[in-house]
Design an enzyme around this catalytic site. Structure first.
Site, PDB file in Angstrom:
ATOM      1  N   LYS A 168       0.832  -1.216   0.000  1.00  0.00           N
ATOM      2  CA  LYS A 168       0.000   0.000   0.000  1.00  0.00           C
ATOM      3  C   LYS A 168       0.858   1.254   0.000  1.00  0.00           C
ATOM      4  O   LYS A 168       0.500   2.248  -0.620  1.00  0.00           O
ATOM      5  CB  LYS A 168      -0.943   0.017   1.210  1.00  0.00           C
ATOM      6  CG  LYS A 168      -2.106  -0.951   1.061  1.00  0.00           C
ATOM      7  CD  LYS A 168      -3.321  -0.539   1.878  1.00  0.00           C
ATOM      8  CE  LYS A 168      -4.523  -1.387   1.480  1.00  0.00           C
ATOM      9  NZ  LYS A 168      -5.723  -1.172   2.228  1.00  0.00           N
TER      10      LYS A 168
ATOM     11  N   LYS B 240      -5.795  -6.823  -8.081  1.00  0.00           N
ATOM     12  CA  LYS B 240      -7.139  -7.142  -7.585  1.00  0.00           C
ATOM     13  C   LYS B 240      -8.099  -5.966  -7.761  1.00  0.00           C
ATOM     14  O   LYS B 240      -7.675  -4.814  -7.769  1.00  0.00           O
ATOM     15  CB  LYS B 240      -7.081  -7.612  -6.130  1.00  0.00           C
ATOM     16  CG  LYS B 240      -6.963  -6.528  -5.106  1.00  0.00           C
ATOM     17  CD  LYS B 240      -7.313  -7.077  -3.715  1.00  0.00           C
ATOM     18  CE  LYS B 240      -7.270  -5.923  -2.720  1.00  0.00           C
ATOM     19  NZ  LYS B 240      -7.980  -6.144  -1.502  1.00  0.00           N
TER      20      LYS B 240
ATOM     21  N   LYS C 185     -12.067  -1.202  -4.168  1.00  0.00           N
ATOM     22  CA  LYS C 185     -13.034  -0.098  -4.124  1.00  0.00           C
ATOM     23  C   LYS C 185     -12.345   1.253  -4.169  1.00  0.00           C
ATOM     24  O   LYS C 185     -12.957   2.246  -4.539  1.00  0.00           O
ATOM     25  CB  LYS C 185     -13.981  -0.230  -2.924  1.00  0.00           C
ATOM     26  CG  LYS C 185     -13.324  -0.311  -1.571  1.00  0.00           C
ATOM     27  CD  LYS C 185     -14.402  -0.430  -0.484  1.00  0.00           C
ATOM     28  CE  LYS C 185     -14.232  -1.660   0.378  1.00  0.00           C
ATOM     29  NZ  LYS C 185     -12.998  -1.756   1.140  1.00  0.00           N
TER      30      LYS C 185
HETATM   31  N1  AQP Z   1     -10.824  -8.174  -5.513  1.00  0.00           N
HETATM   32  C1  AQP Z   1     -11.186  -8.931  -4.488  1.00  0.00           C
HETATM   33  N2  AQP Z   1     -11.486 -10.230  -4.685  1.00  0.00           N
HETATM   34  C2  AQP Z   1     -11.865 -10.997  -3.633  1.00  0.00           C
HETATM   35  N3  AQP Z   1     -11.970 -10.560  -2.367  1.00  0.00           N
HETATM   36  C3  AQP Z   1     -11.705  -9.267  -2.122  1.00  0.00           C
HETATM   37  N4  AQP Z   1     -11.720  -8.524  -0.999  1.00  0.00           N
HETATM   38  C4  AQP Z   1     -11.363  -7.260  -1.313  1.00  0.00           C
HETATM   39  N5  AQP Z   1     -11.097  -7.157  -2.631  1.00  0.00           N
HETATM   40  C5  AQP Z   1     -11.295  -8.387  -3.169  1.00  0.00           C
HETATM   41  C6  AQP Z   1     -12.110  -9.008   0.311  1.00  0.00           C
HETATM   42  O1  AQP Z   1     -13.069  -8.105   0.844  1.00  0.00           O
HETATM   43  C7  AQP Z   1     -12.969  -8.092   2.270  1.00  0.00           C
HETATM   44  C8  AQP Z   1     -13.051  -6.703   2.798  1.00  0.00           C
HETATM   45  O2  AQP Z   1     -11.979  -5.967   2.328  1.00  0.00           O
HETATM   46  P1  AQP Z   1     -11.567  -4.593   3.018  1.00  0.00           P
HETATM   47  O3  AQP Z   1     -12.577  -3.563   2.722  1.00  0.00           O
HETATM   48  O4  AQP Z   1     -11.326  -4.794   4.463  1.00  0.00           O
HETATM   49  O5  AQP Z   1     -10.182  -4.229   2.396  1.00  0.00           O
HETATM   50  P2  AQP Z   1      -9.467  -4.616   1.100  1.00  0.00           P
HETATM   51  O6  AQP Z   1      -9.168  -6.089   1.044  1.00  0.00           O
HETATM   52  O7  AQP Z   1      -8.296  -3.711   1.002  1.00  0.00           O
HETATM   53  O8  AQP Z   1     -10.562  -4.295  -0.017  1.00  0.00           O
HETATM   54  P3  AQP Z   1     -10.491  -3.233  -1.173  1.00  0.00           P
HETATM   55  O9  AQP Z   1     -11.797  -3.266  -1.890  1.00  0.00           O
HETATM   56  O10 AQP Z   1      -9.251  -3.415  -1.988  1.00  0.00           O
HETATM   57  O11 AQP Z   1     -10.443  -1.896  -0.336  1.00  0.00           O
HETATM   58  P4  AQP Z   1      -9.413  -0.719  -0.435  1.00  0.00           P
HETATM   59  O12 AQP Z   1      -9.426  -0.309  -1.879  1.00  0.00           O
HETATM   60  O13 AQP Z   1      -9.926   0.342   0.470  1.00  0.00           O
HETATM   61  O14 AQP Z   1      -8.065  -1.241   0.009  1.00  0.00           O
HETATM   62  C9  AQP Z   1     -11.659  -8.810   2.625  1.00  0.00           C
HETATM   63  O15 AQP Z   1     -11.988 -10.090   3.171  1.00  0.00           O
HETATM   64  C10 AQP Z   1     -10.947  -8.958   1.305  1.00  0.00           C
HETATM   65  O16 AQP Z   1     -10.156 -10.145   1.255  1.00  0.00           O
END
Ligand code: AQP
Length: 334
Positions: A112, A195, A198
């Site tokens: 990150k 991946k 959001k």
């Molecule tokens: N692309 C993905 N495919 C499968 N699983 C995913 N998760 C996130 N992206 C994918 C799963 O969603 C859960 C919650 O995630 P989070 O909001 O705690 O943080 P993250 O993993 O960092 O998700 P994002 O969407 O990528 O958020 P940002 O952009 O804010 O960092 C987790 O169980 C994760 O594995």
């Protein structure tokens, strides 16, 4: 007694198809087999700057999305992390238990922060300590996570063990990762090796759970692909990450295995496959979007449901926090 599960999701944007297929969808059936706590982890979201008005809106949107996807406040505890201050308090105690060397090894921080580590918040660095607190505050033993979170769970176990050892207690249990059978990793629509996220700056890289039908169709139409038709075996998708991703999404939203999707669509080019995928996605996601919109029309009812969730969570958390503080020698307030 049923195993206790804790899982969180950051309100750092509108939940994506990746969050849905990789996490939220798998949380729903667990409500019947486990004692579940699901948390909108706003304290984690602010480790990277969020405009206040965005954080406020996104927190409600996330809660509405979780309910619309099938979480039921009668069968699980759904709440917002900052509504239970014990998370931040145990997080601080754990900041004083975790070793810097352990945090230095966390690959997600490096991913990150990239080359910009000096400019990241210190919160992003100690994020895994707060994540350990989120789970151990409820003595949860099972945590549904993606592969990318496994290292954080190992750290949480190291913290639990060190705490128990240093203070001579058997307070915190061992946590096991729970990898759901149907959990799918969804990749960016612009780059099949990254991946879907959001917070990706490109909205075209993801499907948001509140995207209109036309937006879904357009994003799939514009999704990066290659000129080859779909093969009839999975092995042939190995070096085609974008094609593999779209086949994986089709499989997940139609309840099939990727091999079955290939059996049905082998030989088709993306001109034919993409409209079929867009239709399948719209059929799957539009009821969720409609329910999200309905829930967001009545924010009083939504906020009240979250308050009740926080009350239930706090009733479990406070005695455990008190035990931890007593073990450490804090003078109780009398
Ligand atoms: N692309 C993905 N495919 C499968 N699983 C995913 N998760 C996130 N992206 C994918 C799963 O969603 C859960 C919650 O995630 P989070 O909001 O705690 O943080 P993250 O993993 O960092 O998700 P994002 O969407 O990528 O958020 P940002 O952009 O804010 O960092 C987790 O169980 C994760 O594995």
């Amino acid at each position: 007694m049923q195993q206790r599960v804790f899982s969180g999701i950051q309100p750092s944007g509108v939940p994506t198809l990746g969050n849905y297929l990789g996490a939220i969808r798998n949380w729903v059936p667990m409500q019947d087999t486990h004692d579940c706590l699901y948390c909108v982890v706003d304290l984690h979201a602010i480790t990277q700057f969020q405009k206040p008005e965005d954080l406020l809106r996104q927190t409600r949107e996330m809660a509405a999305a979780l309910l619309a996807c099938g979480l039921d406040p009668e069968r699980c505890i759904l709440f917002v992390q900052s509504h239970v201050p014990a998370h931040a308090e145990l997080g601080w105690l754990f900041n004083c238990v975790a070793r810097l060397g352990w945090l230095n090894r966390m690959t997600q921080f490096k991913d990150k922060a990239g080359k910009n580590a000096e400019n990241m918040s210190s919160g992003l660095y100690v994020y895994p300590n707060l994540m350990a607190a989120d789970i151990l505050l409820y003595k949860a033993t099972s945590v549904p996570v993606g592969d990318d979170q496994k290292q954080h769970l190992e750290l949480a176990n190291d913290i639990a063990q060190k705490f128990n050892h240093d203070y001579g207690v058997a307070l915190f249990p061992r946590i096991e990762p729970f990898i759901g059978a149907t959990a799918a990793r969804v990749m960016s629509l612009r780059d099949g090796t990254k991946k879907m996220s959001k917070s990706d700056p490109s909205d075209q890289s993801r499907i948001n759970l509140n995207d209109a039908d036309d937006d879904i169709a357009n994003k799939i139409k514009r999704a990066k692909t290659d000129p080859e038709p779909l093969p009839d075996s999975l092995a042939e998708l190995e070096k085609r990450p974008e094609a593999r991703n779209l086949v994986g999404i089709m499989a997940a939203v139609t309840g099939r295995e990727p091999a079955q999707v290939l059996a049905a669509h082998a030989g088709q080019g993306f001109g034919q496959f993409k409209p079929a995928l867009a239709d399948a996605l719209v059929a799957h996601l539009s009821p969720i979007r409609a329910e999200m919109a309905r829930l967001l029309e009545d924010t009083d009812a939504l906020d009240a449901a979250l308050r009740r969730g926080a009350e239930k969570a706090e009733a479990i958390a406070l005695p455990i926090l008190a035990e931890a503080k007593a073990a450490m020698g804090f003078l109780p307030r009398r």
